[in-house]
Scaffold this active site. Structure first.
Site, short mmCIF file in Angstrom:
data_model
loop_
_atom_site.label_atom_id
_atom_site.label_comp_id
_atom_site.label_asym_id
_atom_site.label_seq_id
_atom_site.Cartn_x
_atom_site.Cartn_y
_atom_site.Cartn_z
N ARG A 121 -79.43 -14.11 -74.08
CA ARG A 121 -79.77 -14.56 -72.73
C ARG A 121 -79.67 -16.07 -72.66
N GLY A 152 -66.52 -12.68 -66.56
CA GLY A 152 -67.85 -13.01 -67.08
C GLY A 152 -68.00 -12.64 -68.54
N ILE A 153 -66.88 -12.64 -69.27
CA ILE A 153 -66.92 -12.21 -70.68
C ILE A 153 -67.70 -13.19 -71.56
N TYR A 189 -78.36 -16.39 -53.90
CA TYR A 189 -77.78 -15.48 -54.90
C TYR A 189 -77.90 -14.03 -54.43
N ALA A 233 -70.23 -14.37 -62.32
CA ALA A 233 -71.06 -14.79 -61.18
C ALA A 233 -71.75 -16.11 -61.52
N LEU A 243 -68.24 -8.87 -64.00
CA LEU A 243 -69.55 -9.42 -64.39
C LEU A 243 -69.66 -10.91 -64.07
N SER A 266 -77.34 -6.26 -58.22
CA SER A 266 -78.58 -6.76 -58.82
C SER A 266 -79.82 -6.31 -58.06
N ASP A 287 -73.91 -10.25 -70.81
CA ASP A 287 -73.45 -8.86 -70.69
C ASP A 287 -72.00 -8.71 -71.14
N LYS A 346 -74.93 -11.34 -53.56
CA LYS A 346 -74.82 -10.04 -54.25
C LYS A 346 -74.79 -8.88 -53.25
N SER A 353 -75.14 -16.89 -61.76
CA SER A 353 -76.14 -15.82 -61.90
C SER A 353 -77.59 -16.33 -61.95
N GLU A 412 -82.06 -8.22 -57.42
CA GLU A 412 -82.39 -9.32 -56.50
C GLU A 412 -82.04 -8.97 -55.06
P1 NDP Z 1 -74.42 -14.80 -67.37
O1 NDP Z 1 -74.93 -15.90 -66.53
O2 NDP Z 1 -74.78 -14.77 -68.82
O3 NDP Z 1 -72.81 -14.81 -67.28
C1 NDP Z 1 -72.14 -15.09 -66.08
C2 NDP Z 1 -70.67 -15.13 -66.36
O4 NDP Z 1 -69.95 -15.45 -65.15
C3 NDP Z 1 -70.25 -16.18 -67.39
O5 NDP Z 1 -69.30 -15.61 -68.24
C4 NDP Z 1 -69.62 -17.25 -66.53
O6 NDP Z 1 -68.63 -18.01 -67.19
C5 NDP Z 1 -68.95 -16.40 -65.47
N1 NDP Z 1 -68.54 -17.17 -64.31
C6 NDP Z 1 -69.26 -18.08 -63.62
N2 NDP Z 1 -68.52 -18.62 -62.63
C7 NDP Z 1 -67.30 -18.03 -62.69
C8 NDP Z 1 -66.09 -18.19 -61.97
N3 NDP Z 1 -65.98 -19.05 -60.95
N4 NDP Z 1 -65.03 -17.42 -62.30
C9 NDP Z 1 -65.11 -16.53 -63.34
N5 NDP Z 1 -66.22 -16.36 -64.08
C10 NDP Z 1 -67.29 -17.10 -63.76
O7 NDP Z 1 -74.80 -13.43 -66.66
P2 NDP Z 1 -75.21 -12.01 -67.30
O8 NDP Z 1 -74.27 -11.68 -68.39
O9 NDP Z 1 -76.66 -11.98 -67.51
O10 NDP Z 1 -74.94 -11.05 -66.05
C11 NDP Z 1 -73.66 -10.47 -65.82
C12 NDP Z 1 -73.55 -10.09 -64.35
O11 NDP Z 1 -74.58 -9.18 -64.00
C13 NDP Z 1 -73.70 -11.26 -63.37
O12 NDP Z 1 -72.87 -10.98 -62.27
C14 NDP Z 1 -75.15 -11.20 -62.94
O13 NDP Z 1 -75.31 -11.78 -61.67
C15 NDP Z 1 -75.35 -9.70 -62.93
N6 NDP Z 1 -76.71 -9.25 -63.16
C16 NDP Z 1 -77.37 -9.65 -64.28
C17 NDP Z 1 -78.63 -9.15 -64.56
C18 NDP Z 1 -79.38 -9.57 -65.77
O14 NDP Z 1 -80.60 -9.32 -65.81
N7 NDP Z 1 -78.75 -10.15 -66.77
C19 NDP Z 1 -79.27 -8.17 -63.66
C20 NDP Z 1 -78.45 -7.80 -62.52
C21 NDP Z 1 -77.21 -8.31 -62.31
P3 NDP Z 1 -68.96 -19.46 -67.87
O15 NDP Z 1 -69.39 -19.15 -69.26
O16 NDP Z 1 -67.66 -20.15 -67.81
O17 NDP Z 1 -70.03 -20.10 -67.05
P1 GDR Z 2 -84.36 -13.71 -62.15
O1 GDR Z 2 -84.57 -14.28 -63.63
O2 GDR Z 2 -84.57 -14.75 -61.12
O3 GDR Z 2 -85.18 -12.47 -62.06
O4 GDR Z 2 -82.81 -13.35 -62.16
P2 GDR Z 2 -85.39 -15.52 -64.20
O5 GDR Z 2 -85.61 -15.19 -65.63
O6 GDR Z 2 -84.74 -16.83 -63.90
O7 GDR Z 2 -86.79 -15.49 -63.39
C1 GDR Z 2 -87.68 -14.40 -63.47
C2 GDR Z 2 -89.00 -14.78 -62.86
O8 GDR Z 2 -89.67 -15.73 -63.69
C3 GDR Z 2 -90.30 -16.68 -62.85
N1 GDR Z 2 -90.52 -17.93 -63.60
C4 GDR Z 2 -89.56 -18.68 -64.16
N2 GDR Z 2 -88.22 -18.51 -64.21
C5 GDR Z 2 -87.48 -19.43 -64.88
N3 GDR Z 2 -86.16 -19.27 -64.98
N4 GDR Z 2 -88.07 -20.53 -65.48
C6 GDR Z 2 -89.43 -20.73 -65.44
O9 GDR Z 2 -89.94 -21.70 -65.98
C7 GDR Z 2 -90.21 -19.76 -64.76
N5 GDR Z 2 -91.54 -19.63 -64.53
C8 GDR Z 2 -91.72 -18.52 -63.83
C9 GDR Z 2 -89.31 -16.86 -61.69
O10 GDR Z 2 -89.97 -17.47 -60.58
C10 GDR Z 2 -88.92 -15.41 -61.47
O11 GDR Z 2 -89.84 -14.80 -60.61
C11 GDR Z 2 -82.19 -12.68 -63.25
C12 GDR Z 2 -80.72 -13.11 -63.30
O12 GDR Z 2 -80.13 -12.58 -64.46
C13 GDR Z 2 -79.97 -12.61 -62.09
O13 GDR Z 2 -78.58 -12.90 -62.25
C14 GDR Z 2 -80.18 -11.10 -61.98
O14 GDR Z 2 -79.50 -10.60 -60.87
C15 GDR Z 2 -81.66 -10.79 -61.90
O15 GDR Z 2 -82.30 -11.28 -63.06
C16 GDR Z 2 -81.92 -9.28 -61.82
#
Ligand code: NDP
Ligand code: GDR
Length: 326
Positions: free
Chosen positions: A186, A8-9, A151, A80, A78, A127, A13, A155, A82, A129
């Site tokens: 983001r 997930g580089i 999702y 996923a 990392l 997460s 994150d 997780k 996501s 979630e």
């Molecule tokens: P992103 O969506 O920004 O990044 C996800 C990464 O996973 C990307 O690099 C993507 O690659 C890679 N990926 C997707 N599918 C595959 C696959 N089949 N094989 C290998 N890599 C893959 O997520 P974040 O950086 O925000 O989050 C990092 C991790 O933390 C995730 O696992 C997420 O679920 C978890 N998380 C995130 C939170 C948040 O608020 N950001 C909170 C809690 C958990 P590509 O660029 O090719 O799509």
């Molecule tokens: P989340 O993030 O589902 O918490 O998952 P997201 O920002 O998509 O949604 C947060 C909340 O906002 C409400 N919402 C909307 N969401 C999106 N995307 N677009 C809209 O227009 C909108 N309007 C309202 C959603 O209903 C939701 O309640 C993120 C991801 O990074 C996960 O991979 C990670 O695990 C969790 O945070 C913690």
């Protein structure tokens, strides 16, 4: 020089964690999927010193090869699918990547370690979630898990599999239960970035409406840069364990809109924002708020960026991008 391998580089994150580990003197390796992934160039630009390997979480042999080529001391999983909303329409692929992908990575690490399963330290990106229909407020490491999306279910599987590998094989495996963390990096599909990009465009006269989903959902939002520091600290402990990282503050989507619009001088957004069912979810996580006491006490971790500052940082970034493009 310690070595780290990150899946997930190319994500938010992954980039912050790469910068952090490079600043600490690590040799950093990353796995990128796909034959012509456009995000590879983003990594090259942001962190040119990182070594990239091709691999996919659904392909065990590619993970084994990446481990053999990088010889890491620490693995950060990392990668996923996501985006929670996407997971209802693509439940199978979410299960394969976000759930079974964890098992693949754990198994690859276990095979790679041979006789000494704790030789490589492992971090799993769990997460908030997983708490879904929350059974306790605030949520902590021991709170009953009740996921509300494919999702979240995937997780939970990865979370318990990480604990199981720690208990079965003595692996140094840690699971970070991270609440939402955001940044100018983001993805635009997530609500904070959707709002910051739209507010910047509205302020610049390029857009006149913002179409949203549920405005009453509440999240515990922190800054991604703080959270990757917490991931690293988990792997510096003598044993693997599970930790919640959160700010302990919760805000609604309405609060997010208030701060973002106020930052560009708009105090009443009611005539600009419209709700549309296409952005509503089949099941919602209503009140996420985390208790990071264990991380504070054991890791000495604390968030440094407030909600208001985070939102303003993101809006400023998107305004600067638009102005630079002009
Ligand atoms: P992103 O969506 O920004 O990044 C996800 C990464 O996973 C990307 O690099 C993507 O690659 C890679 N990926 C997707 N599918 C595959 C696959 N089949 N094989 C290998 N890599 C893959 O997520 P974040 O950086 O925000 O989050 C990092 C991790 O933390 C995730 O696992 C997420 O679920 C978890 N998380 C995130 C939170 C948040 O608020 N950001 C909170 C809690 C958990 P590509 O660029 O090719 O799509
Ligand atoms: P989340 O993030 O589902 O918490 O998952 P997201 O920002 O998509 O949604 C947060 C909340 O906002 C409400 N919402 C909307 N969401 C999106 N995307 N677009 C809209 O227009 C909108 N309007 C309202 C959603 O209903 C939701 O309640 C993120 C991801 O990074 C996960 O991979 C990670 O695990 C969790 O945070 C913690």
């Amino acid at each position: 020089m310690p070595r780290a391998l990150i899946t997930g580089i190319t994500g938010q994150d992954g980039l912050y964690l790469s910068e952090l580990l490079l600043s600490k003197g690590y040799e950093v390796h990353g796995i990128v999927r796909g034959q012509n992934n456009p995000r590879r160039a983003v990594v090259r630009r942001a962190v040119p010193d990182v070594h990239l390997h091709t691999g996919d979480l659904t392909d065990l042999s590619s993970l084994i090869r990446a481990l053999g080529a990088s010889h890491p001391d620490e693995v950060y999983n990392l990668g996923a699918v996501s985006f929670v909303a996407y997971s209802w329409d693509n439940a199978r692929v979410t299960t394969d990547v976000t759930g079974n992908g964890v098992l693949n990575m754990l198994e690859a690490v276990r095979l790679h370690c041979g006789d000494d399963p704790s030789r490589v330290r492992f971090y799993q990106a769990s997460s908030s979630e997983m708490f879904g229909k929350v059974q306790e407020v605030p949520q902590r490491e021991t709170t009953l898990l009740w996921p509300r999306s494919p999702y979240g279910v995937a997780k939970v599987y990865g979370h318990y599999m990480t604990i199981n590998y720690r208990e079965s094989y003595g692996m140094h495996a840690s699971s970070g239960i991270l609440f939402n963390h955001e940044s100018p990096r983001r993805g635009p599909e997530f609500v904070t970035r959707k709002v910051s990009m739209s507010v910047a465009r509205i302020a610049e006269g390029l857009q006149d409406e913002l179409v949203m989903g549920n405005l009453d959902a509440q999240r515990d939002w922190g800054f991604a840069g703080d959270y990757v520091e917490g991931m690293w600290r988990m792997l510096q402990q003598p044993r693997g364990d599970d930790y919640v990282l959160a700010t302990g503050e919760t805000h609604s989507i309405r609060d997010l809109l208030d701060v973002a619009f106020a930052h560009v001088g708009i105090d009443d957004w009611s005539g600009i924002v419209r709700q549309d069912p296409q952005f509503m979810r089949p099941a919602e996580v209503d009140l996420l708020i985390g208790d990071a006491a264990k991380a504070r006490e054991t890791l000495g971790w604390a968030p440094t960026v407030s909600f208001d500052r985070l939102v303003r940082m993101m809006v400023d970034h998107d305004l600067a991008l638009l102005r630079a493009a002009r």
